[in-house]
Design a protein around this motif. Structure first.
Motif, PDB file in Angstrom:
ATOM      1  N   PRO A 191     -24.717  10.741   7.568  1.00  0.00           N
ATOM      2  CA  PRO A 191     -24.785  10.546   9.026  1.00  0.00           C
ATOM      3  C   PRO A 191     -25.034  11.855   9.777  1.00  0.00           C
ATOM      4  CG  PRO A 191     -22.516  10.367   8.254  1.00  0.00           C
ATOM      5  CD  PRO A 191     -23.383  10.399   7.035  1.00  0.00           C
ATOM      6  N   TYR A 192     -24.610  12.979   9.173  1.00  0.00           N
ATOM      7  CA  TYR A 192     -24.845  14.269   9.817  1.00  0.00           C
ATOM      8  C   TYR A 192     -26.346  14.562   9.940  1.00  0.00           C
ATOM      9  CZ  TYR A 192     -19.872  15.229   9.124  1.00  0.00           C
ATOM     10  OH  TYR A 192     -18.500  15.179   9.165  1.00  0.00           O
ATOM     11  N   PHE A 193     -27.088  14.212   8.892  1.00  0.00           N
ATOM     12  CA  PHE A 193     -28.533  14.453   8.938  1.00  0.00           C
ATOM     13  C   PHE A 193     -29.177  13.593  10.019  1.00  0.00           C
ATOM     14  CE2 PHE A 193     -32.738  12.810   7.890  1.00  0.00           C
ATOM     15  CZ  PHE A 193     -33.475  13.986   7.951  1.00  0.00           C
ATOM     16  N   TRP A 194     -28.826  12.314  10.069  1.00  0.00           N
ATOM     17  CA  TRP A 194     -29.469  11.409  11.028  1.00  0.00           C
ATOM     18  C   TRP A 194     -29.116  11.776  12.469  1.00  0.00           C
ATOM     19  CZ3 TRP A 194     -33.477   9.030   9.447  1.00  0.00           C
ATOM     20  CH2 TRP A 194     -33.577   8.650   8.106  1.00  0.00           C
ATOM     21  N   LEU A 195     -27.895  12.216  12.695  1.00  0.00           N
ATOM     22  CA  LEU A 195     -27.541  12.682  14.037  1.00  0.00           C
ATOM     23  C   LEU A 195     -28.363  13.907  14.417  1.00  0.00           C
ATOM     24  CD1 LEU A 195     -23.642  12.294  13.976  1.00  0.00           C
ATOM     25  CD2 LEU A 195     -25.233  11.115  15.523  1.00  0.00           C
ATOM     26  N   MET A 199     -31.353  13.968  17.423  1.00  0.00           N
ATOM     27  CA  MET A 199     -31.281  14.937  18.518  1.00  0.00           C
ATOM     28  C   MET A 199     -32.560  15.767  18.601  1.00  0.00           C
ATOM     29  SD  MET A 199     -27.352  16.348  18.481  1.00  0.00           S
ATOM     30  CE  MET A 199     -26.005  15.317  19.042  1.00  0.00           C
ATOM     31  N   ILE A 200     -33.069  16.189  17.445  1.00  0.00           N
ATOM     32  CA  ILE A 200     -34.315  16.957  17.425  1.00  0.00           C
ATOM     33  C   ILE A 200     -35.465  16.117  17.961  1.00  0.00           C
ATOM     34  CG2 ILE A 200     -36.040  18.007  15.895  1.00  0.00           C
ATOM     35  CD1 ILE A 200     -33.670  18.881  14.103  1.00  0.00           C
ATOM     36  N   ALA A 201     -35.496  14.810  17.635  1.00  0.00           N
ATOM     37  CA  ALA A 201     -36.581  13.923  18.075  1.00  0.00           C
ATOM     38  C   ALA A 201     -36.565  13.691  19.574  1.00  0.00           C
ATOM     39  CB  ALA A 201     -36.483  12.584  17.338  1.00  0.00           C
ATOM     40  N   ILE A 202     -35.365  13.705  20.164  1.00  0.00           N
ATOM     41  CA  ILE A 202     -35.250  13.465  21.606  1.00  0.00           C
ATOM     42  C   ILE A 202     -35.710  14.682  22.409  1.00  0.00           C
ATOM     43  CG2 ILE A 202     -33.588  13.083  23.480  1.00  0.00           C
ATOM     44  CD1 ILE A 202     -31.978  11.354  21.501  1.00  0.00           C
ATOM     45  N   ILE A 203     -35.564  15.882  21.850  1.00  0.00           N
ATOM     46  CA  ILE A 203     -35.890  17.112  22.582  1.00  0.00           C
ATOM     47  C   ILE A 203     -37.329  17.132  23.105  1.00  0.00           C
ATOM     48  CG2 ILE A 203     -36.207  19.618  22.327  1.00  0.00           C
ATOM     49  CD1 ILE A 203     -33.652  19.597  20.592  1.00  0.00           C
ATOM     50  N   PRO A 204     -38.385  16.887  22.270  1.00  0.00           N
ATOM     51  CA  PRO A 204     -39.755  16.914  22.816  1.00  0.00           C
ATOM     52  C   PRO A 204     -40.001  15.833  23.862  1.00  0.00           C
ATOM     53  CG  PRO A 204     -39.765  16.188  20.520  1.00  0.00           C
ATOM     54  CD  PRO A 204     -38.409  16.722  20.799  1.00  0.00           C
ATOM     55  N   VAL A 226     -29.986  21.018  21.095  1.00  0.00           N
ATOM     56  CA  VAL A 226     -30.306  22.113  20.174  1.00  0.00           C
ATOM     57  C   VAL A 226     -29.037  22.565  19.450  1.00  0.00           C
ATOM     58  CG1 VAL A 226     -31.015  24.532  20.026  1.00  0.00           C
ATOM     59  CG2 VAL A 226     -32.355  22.932  21.384  1.00  0.00           C
ATOM     60  N   VAL A 227     -27.968  22.764  20.214  1.00  0.00           N
ATOM     61  CA  VAL A 227     -26.693  23.183  19.629  1.00  0.00           C
ATOM     62  C   VAL A 227     -26.147  22.092  18.710  1.00  0.00           C
ATOM     63  CG1 VAL A 227     -24.296  23.797  20.126  1.00  0.00           C
ATOM     64  CG2 VAL A 227     -26.146  24.713  21.552  1.00  0.00           C
ATOM     65  N   GLY A 228     -26.185  20.838  19.193  1.00  0.00           N
ATOM     66  CA  GLY A 228     -25.645  19.723  18.411  1.00  0.00           C
ATOM     67  C   GLY A 228     -26.393  19.493  17.116  1.00  0.00           C
ATOM     68  N   SER A 229     -27.731  19.515  17.191  1.00  0.00           N
ATOM     69  CA  SER A 229     -28.527  19.284  15.978  1.00  0.00           C
ATOM     70  C   SER A 229     -28.310  20.398  14.954  1.00  0.00           C
ATOM     71  CB  SER A 229     -30.006  19.163  16.338  1.00  0.00           C
ATOM     72  OG  SER A 229     -30.493  20.359  16.912  1.00  0.00           O
ATOM     73  N   SER A 230     -28.163  21.624  15.441  1.00  0.00           N
ATOM     74  CA  SER A 230     -27.906  22.747  14.533  1.00  0.00           C
ATOM     75  C   SER A 230     -26.554  22.581  13.832  1.00  0.00           C
ATOM     76  CB  SER A 230     -27.916  24.074  15.311  1.00  0.00           C
ATOM     77  OG  SER A 230     -29.163  24.280  15.925  1.00  0.00           O
ATOM     78  N   TYR A 231     -25.573  22.149  14.611  1.00  0.00           N
ATOM     79  CA  TYR A 231     -24.238  21.950  14.044  1.00  0.00           C
ATOM     80  C   TYR A 231     -24.241  20.846  12.997  1.00  0.00           C
ATOM     81  CZ  TYR A 231     -19.432  20.286  13.663  1.00  0.00           C
ATOM     82  OH  TYR A 231     -18.226  19.863  13.172  1.00  0.00           O
ATOM     83  N   PHE A 232     -24.825  19.690  13.322  1.00  0.00           N
ATOM     84  CA  PHE A 232     -24.823  18.569  12.386  1.00  0.00           C
ATOM     85  C   PHE A 232     -25.654  18.868  11.137  1.00  0.00           C
ATOM     86  CE2 PHE A 232     -23.759  15.954  16.244  1.00  0.00           C
ATOM     87  CZ  PHE A 232     -22.488  15.609  15.809  1.00  0.00           C
ATOM     88  N   PHE A 233     -26.739  19.626  11.303  1.00  0.00           N
ATOM     89  CA  PHE A 233     -27.545  19.979  10.137  1.00  0.00           C
ATOM     90  C   PHE A 233     -26.763  20.942   9.232  1.00  0.00           C
ATOM     91  CE2 PHE A 233     -30.985  22.126   7.809  1.00  0.00           C
ATOM     92  CZ  PHE A 233     -31.634  21.015   7.310  1.00  0.00           C
ATOM     93  N   TRP A 234     -26.011  21.828   9.855  1.00  0.00           N
ATOM     94  CA  TRP A 234     -25.160  22.744   9.080  1.00  0.00           C
ATOM     95  C   TRP A 234     -24.110  21.951   8.300  1.00  0.00           C
ATOM     96  CZ3 TRP A 234     -19.849  23.799  10.155  1.00  0.00           C
ATOM     97  CH2 TRP A 234     -19.294  24.796   9.362  1.00  0.00           C
ATOM     98  N   ARG A 235     -23.514  20.938   8.925  1.00  0.00           N
ATOM     99  CA  ARG A 235     -22.521  20.090   8.248  1.00  0.00           C
ATOM    100  C   ARG A 235     -23.170  19.304   7.117  1.00  0.00           C
ATOM    101  NH1 ARG A 235     -17.669  18.734  10.822  1.00  0.00           N
ATOM    102  NH2 ARG A 235     -17.294  17.689   8.799  1.00  0.00           N
ATOM    103  N   TYR A 236     -24.398  18.859   7.353  1.00  0.00           N
ATOM    104  CA  TYR A 236     -25.130  18.108   6.320  1.00  0.00           C
ATOM    105  C   TYR A 236     -25.400  18.987   5.104  1.00  0.00           C
ATOM    106  CZ  TYR A 236     -29.364  16.299   4.058  1.00  0.00           C
ATOM    107  OH  TYR A 236     -30.303  15.893   3.136  1.00  0.00           O
ATOM    108  N   GLN A 237     -25.804  20.223   5.347  1.00  0.00           N
ATOM    109  CA  GLN A 237     -26.095  21.130   4.229  1.00  0.00           C
ATOM    110  C   GLN A 237     -24.829  21.509   3.453  1.00  0.00           C
ATOM    111  OE1 GLN A 237     -28.440  24.366   6.004  1.00  0.00           O
ATOM    112  NE2 GLN A 237     -30.153  23.641   4.753  1.00  0.00           N
TER     113      GLN A 237
END
Length: 276
Positions: A5-9, A13-18, A83-94
């Motif tokens: 779920p961390y990856f999808w979140l 978020m990244i998809a909504i930015i553009p 940007v902050v949220g997606s970075s955090y969730f991607f870090w948790r995913y990794q």
């Protein structure tokens, strides 16, 4: 398939930015047209506004300015949070799994492409309404006679030649087209025809944005010039340009008054509507 779920979140978020970036650009362009240019027009007094008209326009401009500025600031702040949220969730995913970078990248690109496709489709879509009628004409049409006989027989037609980036044309739409329609809202024997050239995407956007009800034709620059010159007998193309066609299908006013000339235009139109 990535199940975290961390990856999808993060990807959502990244998809909504553009999509938000596109919105901010649109809001800024709207601000330039609806706030900045409106204020310049009022200050320079390009139109003979009455005090009441100026007050009404300025009230609307200031209200629109507040709305657009609020939307731009809100979406800019949301982008920062995403940007902050997606970075955090991607870090948790990794941290959670040993992710394959290429797999994560492909999934993210796919989601971004999907969101952008939906966004672009929504922007290009002209909401269908019974009060907006898009007319197609033959590329060889260079006279109003054929158009009139096919679509407007028995009616007086007020024709508006305009361009998709023509400032004075859009100024008429913003402030004066609606009062004209309200004046003749009970008449069934008057029709409105808008003929445009320019960018087809902008054409649809302007119709939707300014709620320009009536009949619309979008044609190439060459066909626009031919139709314009044939009906006005002028070699120089100036926009906006207005015509009145009577109930016999004849161009009886080749340089009709603008909607902003209210009373003078009403006199012209009433002349051909009288007795019906």
């Amino acid at each position: 398939m990535i199940k975290s779920p961390y990856f999808w979140l993060s990807a959502l978020m990244i998809a909504i930015i553009p999509c938000f970036i596109i919105d901010i650009v649109h809001h800024y362009l709207d601000w330039k047209k609806e706030v900045r240019e409106e204020l310049i027009i009022v200050v320079q007094n390009l139109y003979t506004f009455t005090k009441a008209q100026k007050a009404n326009i300025l009230d609307r401009v200031f209200e629109r300015n507040q709305t657009l500025m609020f939307l731009m600031y809100l979406k800019s702040f949301a982008i920062l949070l995403f940007v902050v949220g997606s970075s955090y969730f991607f870090w948790r995913y990794q941290k959670q799994v040993k992710a394959r970078v290429w797999q994560s990248l492909l999934y993210t690109i796919g989601i971004v492409a999907c969101f952008l496709s939906i966004k672009i489709f929504a922007l290009n879509r002209l909401d269908s309404t019974e009060n907006v009628n898009l007319i197609s004409i033959s590329p060889n049409t260079s006279s109003f006679k054929e158009i009139y006989n096919k679509h407007f027989k028995g009616s007086v037609v007020y024709v508006d030649f305009w361009g998709t980036t023509c400032g004075p044309c859009l100024q008429e739409f913003r402030n004066f087209t609606k009062p004209l329609k309200e004046k003749y809202q009970t008449r069934k024997d008057i029709k409105y025809l808008y003929i445009a050239q320019g960018n087809e995407y902008l054409w649809r956007e302007q119709i939707k944005k300014y709620k320009v009800e009536g009949n619309h034709i979008f044609i190439s620059e060459d066909q626009y010039a031919k139709l314009y010159r044939q009906s006005t007998k002028d070699s120089t193309i100036l926009m906006p340009r207005y015509l009145i066609i009577d109930k016999k299908g004849e161009v009886v006013e080749s340089n009709a008054k603008r909607p902003s000339d209210r009373d003078s235009l009403y006199v012209q139109l009433d002349k051909y509507l009288v007795g019906n």
